[in-house]
Design a protein around this motif. Structure first.
Motif, PDB file in Angstrom:
ATOM      1  N   GLN A  88       0.829  -1.208   0.000  1.00  0.00           N
ATOM      2  CA  GLN A  88       0.000   0.000   0.000  1.00  0.00           C
ATOM      3  C   GLN A  88       0.861   1.254   0.000  1.00  0.00           C
ATOM      4  OE1 GLN A  88      -3.092   0.132   2.958  1.00  0.00           O
ATOM      5  NE2 GLN A  88      -3.776  -1.949   2.546  1.00  0.00           N
ATOM      6  N   SER A  89       1.926   1.240   0.779  1.00  0.00           N
ATOM      7  CA  SER A  89       2.827   2.388   0.810  1.00  0.00           C
ATOM      8  C   SER A  89       3.754   2.333  -0.403  1.00  0.00           C
ATOM      9  CB  SER A  89       3.656   2.391   2.094  1.00  0.00           C
ATOM     10  OG  SER A  89       4.424   1.204   2.191  1.00  0.00           O
ATOM     11  N   VAL A  90       4.136   3.507  -0.887  1.00  0.00           N
ATOM     12  CA  VAL A  90       4.996   3.585  -2.063  1.00  0.00           C
ATOM     13  C   VAL A  90       6.449   3.568  -1.603  1.00  0.00           C
ATOM     14  CG1 VAL A  90       5.565   4.909  -4.130  1.00  0.00           C
ATOM     15  CG2 VAL A  90       3.222   4.922  -3.237  1.00  0.00           C
ATOM     16  N   GLU A  91       7.131   2.452  -1.801  1.00  0.00           N
ATOM     17  CA  GLU A  91       8.519   2.302  -1.374  1.00  0.00           C
ATOM     18  C   GLU A  91       9.390   2.182  -2.617  1.00  0.00           C
ATOM     19  OE1 GLU A  91       9.511   2.508   1.623  1.00  0.00           O
ATOM     20  OE2 GLU A  91       7.682   2.253   2.799  1.00  0.00           O
ATOM     21  N   LEU A  92       9.957   3.327  -3.048  1.00  0.00           N
ATOM     22  CA  LEU A  92      10.804   3.351  -4.229  1.00  0.00           C
ATOM     23  C   LEU A  92      12.165   3.931  -3.879  1.00  0.00           C
ATOM     24  CD1 LEU A  92       8.219   4.808  -6.793  1.00  0.00           C
ATOM     25  CD2 LEU A  92       8.778   2.403  -6.416  1.00  0.00           C
ATOM     26  N   PHE A  93      13.157   3.629  -4.709  1.00  0.00           N
ATOM     27  CA  PHE A  93      14.477   4.217  -4.545  1.00  0.00           C
ATOM     28  C   PHE A  93      14.475   5.560  -5.276  1.00  0.00           C
ATOM     29  CE2 PHE A  93      15.573  -0.438  -4.482  1.00  0.00           C
ATOM     30  CZ  PHE A  93      15.742  -0.497  -3.112  1.00  0.00           C
ATOM     31  N   ASP A  94      14.447   6.645  -4.517  1.00  0.00           N
ATOM     32  CA  ASP A  94      14.287   7.962  -5.110  1.00  0.00           C
ATOM     33  C   ASP A  94      15.494   8.406  -5.920  1.00  0.00           C
ATOM     34  OD1 ASP A  94      11.711   8.328  -4.199  1.00  0.00           O
ATOM     35  OD2 ASP A  94      12.337   9.258  -2.308  1.00  0.00           O
ATOM     36  N   ASP A  95      16.669   7.796  -5.688  1.00  0.00           N
ATOM     37  CA  ASP A  95      17.861   8.191  -6.443  1.00  0.00           C
ATOM     38  C   ASP A  95      18.070   7.319  -7.681  1.00  0.00           C
ATOM     39  OD1 ASP A  95      18.437   5.939  -4.977  1.00  0.00           O
ATOM     40  OD2 ASP A  95      20.506   6.512  -4.561  1.00  0.00           O
ATOM     41  N   LEU A  96      17.106   6.449  -7.976  1.00  0.00           N
ATOM     42  CA  LEU A  96      17.144   5.640  -9.189  1.00  0.00           C
ATOM     43  C   LEU A  96      15.982   6.044 -10.092  1.00  0.00           C
ATOM     44  CD1 LEU A  96      17.846   2.031  -7.835  1.00  0.00           C
ATOM     45  CD2 LEU A  96      19.494   3.762  -8.544  1.00  0.00           C
ATOM     46  N   THR A  97      16.181   5.927 -11.393  1.00  0.00           N
ATOM     47  CA  THR A  97      15.092   6.200 -12.314  1.00  0.00           C
ATOM     48  C   THR A  97      14.042   5.095 -12.220  1.00  0.00           C
ATOM     49  OG1 THR A  97      16.077   4.965 -14.155  1.00  0.00           O
ATOM     50  CG2 THR A  97      16.719   7.290 -13.909  1.00  0.00           C
ATOM     51  N   VAL A  98      12.911   5.335 -12.878  1.00  0.00           N
ATOM     52  CA  VAL A  98      11.866   4.320 -12.908  1.00  0.00           C
ATOM     53  C   VAL A  98      12.423   3.018 -13.477  1.00  0.00           C
ATOM     54  CG1 VAL A  98       9.693   3.666 -14.030  1.00  0.00           C
ATOM     55  CG2 VAL A  98       9.973   5.963 -13.071  1.00  0.00           C
ATOM     56  N   ARG A  99      13.149   3.107 -14.582  1.00  0.00           N
ATOM     57  CA  ARG A  99      13.714   1.904 -15.203  1.00  0.00           C
ATOM     58  C   ARG A  99      14.667   1.179 -14.249  1.00  0.00           C
ATOM     59  NH1 ARG A  99      13.789   1.398 -20.533  1.00  0.00           N
ATOM     60  NH2 ARG A  99      13.875   3.672 -20.794  1.00  0.00           N
ATOM     61  N   GLU A 100      15.484   1.938 -13.551  1.00  0.00           N
ATOM     62  CA  GLU A 100      16.442   1.332 -12.629  1.00  0.00           C
ATOM     63  C   GLU A 100      15.746   0.724 -11.422  1.00  0.00           C
ATOM     64  OE1 GLU A 100      20.324   4.130 -13.642  1.00  0.00           O
ATOM     65  OE2 GLU A 100      18.847   4.808 -12.192  1.00  0.00           O
ATOM     66  N   ASN A 101      14.650   1.331 -10.975  1.00  0.00           N
ATOM     67  CA  ASN A 101      13.856   0.723  -9.906  1.00  0.00           C
ATOM     68  C   ASN A 101      13.349  -0.642 -10.337  1.00  0.00           C
ATOM     69  OD1 ASN A 101      12.847   2.170  -7.230  1.00  0.00           O
ATOM     70  ND2 ASN A 101      13.371   3.779  -8.694  1.00  0.00           N
ATOM     71  N   LEU A 102      12.937  -0.757 -11.586  1.00  0.00           N
ATOM     72  CA  LEU A 102      12.454  -2.043 -12.089  1.00  0.00           C
ATOM     73  C   LEU A 102      13.581  -3.055 -12.218  1.00  0.00           C
ATOM     74  CD1 LEU A 102       9.903  -0.386 -12.579  1.00  0.00           C
ATOM     75  CD2 LEU A 102       9.681  -1.511 -14.800  1.00  0.00           C
ATOM     76  N   LEU A 103      14.756  -2.581 -12.589  1.00  0.00           N
ATOM     77  CA  LEU A 103      15.887  -3.493 -12.757  1.00  0.00           C
ATOM     78  C   LEU A 103      16.310  -4.131 -11.432  1.00  0.00           C
ATOM     79  CD1 LEU A 103      17.949  -1.500 -15.378  1.00  0.00           C
ATOM     80  CD2 LEU A 103      17.106  -3.829 -15.657  1.00  0.00           C
ATOM     81  N   THR A 104      16.134  -3.414 -10.324  1.00  0.00           N
ATOM     82  CA  THR A 104      16.476  -4.026  -9.037  1.00  0.00           C
ATOM     83  C   THR A 104      15.597  -5.244  -8.768  1.00  0.00           C
ATOM     84  OG1 THR A 104      14.934  -2.628  -7.782  1.00  0.00           O
ATOM     85  CG2 THR A 104      17.175  -1.800  -8.070  1.00  0.00           C
ATOM     86  N   ALA A 105      14.340  -5.160  -9.192  1.00  0.00           N
ATOM     87  CA  ALA A 105      13.394  -6.250  -8.957  1.00  0.00           C
ATOM     88  C   ALA A 105      13.679  -7.442  -9.844  1.00  0.00           C
ATOM     89  CB  ALA A 105      11.967  -5.765  -9.188  1.00  0.00           C
ATOM     90  N   ARG A 106      14.495  -7.236 -10.865  1.00  0.00           N
ATOM     91  CA  ARG A 106      14.825  -8.325 -11.780  1.00  0.00           C
ATOM     92  C   ARG A 106      15.685  -9.379 -11.094  1.00  0.00           C
ATOM     93  NH1 ARG A 106      14.186 -11.783 -14.117  1.00  0.00           N
ATOM     94  NH2 ARG A 106      14.307 -12.306 -16.314  1.00  0.00           N
ATOM     95  N   GLU A 107      16.311  -9.012  -9.989  1.00  0.00           N
ATOM     96  CA  GLU A 107      17.110  -9.965  -9.223  1.00  0.00           C
ATOM     97  C   GLU A 107      16.167 -10.715  -8.291  1.00  0.00           C
ATOM     98  OE1 GLU A 107      20.180  -7.817  -7.262  1.00  0.00           O
ATOM     99  OE2 GLU A 107      20.718  -6.689  -9.041  1.00  0.00           O
ATOM    100  N   ARG A 108      15.787 -11.910  -8.660  1.00  0.00           N
ATOM    101  CA  ARG A 108      14.753 -12.650  -7.936  1.00  0.00           C
ATOM    102  C   ARG A 108      15.117 -12.921  -6.482  1.00  0.00           C
ATOM    103  NH1 ARG A 108      10.511 -15.383 -10.313  1.00  0.00           N
ATOM    104  NH2 ARG A 108      10.310 -15.036 -12.547  1.00  0.00           N
TER     105      ARG A 108
END
Length: 254
Positions: A88-108
Motif C-alpha cells: 500500500q505504501s509507495v517504497e521506491l528508490f528515489d535516487d534511481l530512475t523508474v527503469r532502474e527501480n524495475l531493474l532491481t526487482a529483476r534480481e529474484r
C-alpha cells in the motif's frame, strides 16, 4: 475455458495476540485470471496478503503454490518461485530512475523483501525484455528515465506495480494498486491487468475501487471480519444481498 489452479489456500488463519484477523479462509487463484478481493477497512485483506507472501506466519491452515506447500517458506523463497506482491505504501528508490527501480526487482533473490534490495546503478546493457514488458503493461514507457520524485502519486503507485511485474511472476498480489489513480487511470490500469492475465499470469487484486474490481476480475471474493462471506463472478457479487449489506451498499450495487 478451464484454468489450472495456481494458488490454493485452505483454512488459513492469522491471529495477532487474541485478535483473529483472518479466520479459516479457503479459496483458490487460477492462472491467467484476475481474482478480486474486497471488503471494508479492517476486514483482514492485507493480513491475508502478508500471510500468503511470507511476511506473517499463519496460526493455522495451508498455502500451496502450484501444488507445493509454501506455508512455512520465507518471503524471498516464495518470490523466487514466482509469487510477488506490491504494498500500500509507495517504497521506491528515489535516487534511481523508474527503469532502474524495475531493474532491481529483476534480481529474484532480492525481490521478495524491499529491505533486502541493494540500490545500484544499472548499465544500458542490463535493460531486459522483462523490464520493457513491465513498463508497457503499466503504461510507464514515457517516464522510464524519470525519477520517482518527478511523478504523481498515481504514477509512483504504478511503478510499484511495474517493479513486481519486472521479475516475470507467475502470480502477483496487488495491495491497493489503484489508490491515487483517477477514474481514467484506473480504467486504463484495469485493461492492462487483463493483458497481464492474457499473458498467463495469475493476479490477486485487492482494492477499494469497485469500478476497477467489478469490471476487471473474473472472480471476486468478499472478506468481512476475517471471513469469506461471498465468492463468485463479479456480476453475482454485485447483486449478492449479503455483500450489498456488508460492503457495497445499495447505490454502489446499482
Amino acid at each position: 475455458m478451464t484454468h489450472s489452479t495456481l494458488l490454493s489456500v485452505d483454512g488459513l488463519t492469522v491471529a495477532y495476540g487474541g485478535v483473529t484477523a483472518v479466520d479459516a479462509v479457503t479459496f483458490a487463484v487460477p492462472e491467467a485470471q484476475v481474482t478480486g478481493l474486497i471488503g471494508p477497512n479492517g476486514a483482514g485483506k492485507t493480513s491475508l496478503i502478508d500471510a500468503l507472501t511470507g511476511y506473517t506466519r499463519p496460526a493455522a491452515g495451508r498455502v500451496l503454490l502450484d501444488g507445493t506447500d509454501i506455508t512455512r517458506r520465507p518471503a524471498h523463497w516464495r518470490a523466487r518461485q514466482g509469487l510477488t506482491r506490491t504494498f500500500q505504501s509507495v517504497e521506491l528508490f528515489d535516487d534511481l530512475t523508474v527503469r532502474e527501480n524495475l531493474l532491481t526487482a529483476r534480481e529474484r533473490t532480492a525481490a521478495a523483501a524491499l529491505g533486502s534490495l541493494t540500490p545500484r546503478r544499472a548499465k544500458a546493457s542490463d535493460h531486459t525484455s522483462d523490464v520493457a514488458r513491465a513498463l508497457e503493461l503499466t503504461g510507464l514507457e514515457a517516464v522510464a528515465d524519470r525519477y520517482p520524485a518527478q511523478l504523481t502519486l498515481g504514477r509512483r503507485k504504478l511503478v510499484g506495480v511495474a517493479r513486481a511485474l519486472a521479475s516475470r511472476p507467475r502470480l502477483v498480489l496487488l495491495d491497493e494498486p489503484a489508490a491515487g489513480l483517477d477514474s481514467d487511470e484506473s480504467q486504463e490500469f484495469g485493461a492492462r491487468l487483463r493483458l497481464l492475465a492474457d499473458d498467463g499470469v495469475g493476479v490477486l487484486l485487492v482494492d477499494h475501487d469497485m469500478g476497477l474490481v467489478l469490471s476487471t476480475c473474473d472472480q471476486v471474493m468478499v472478506l468481512d471480519f476475517g471471513r469469506v462471506i461471498a465468492s463468485g463472478p463479479a456480476d453475482e457479487i454485485r447483486r449478492d444481498p449479503v455483500v450489498i449489506s456488508a460492503y457495497l451498499g445499495s447505490e454502489a450495487a446499482a
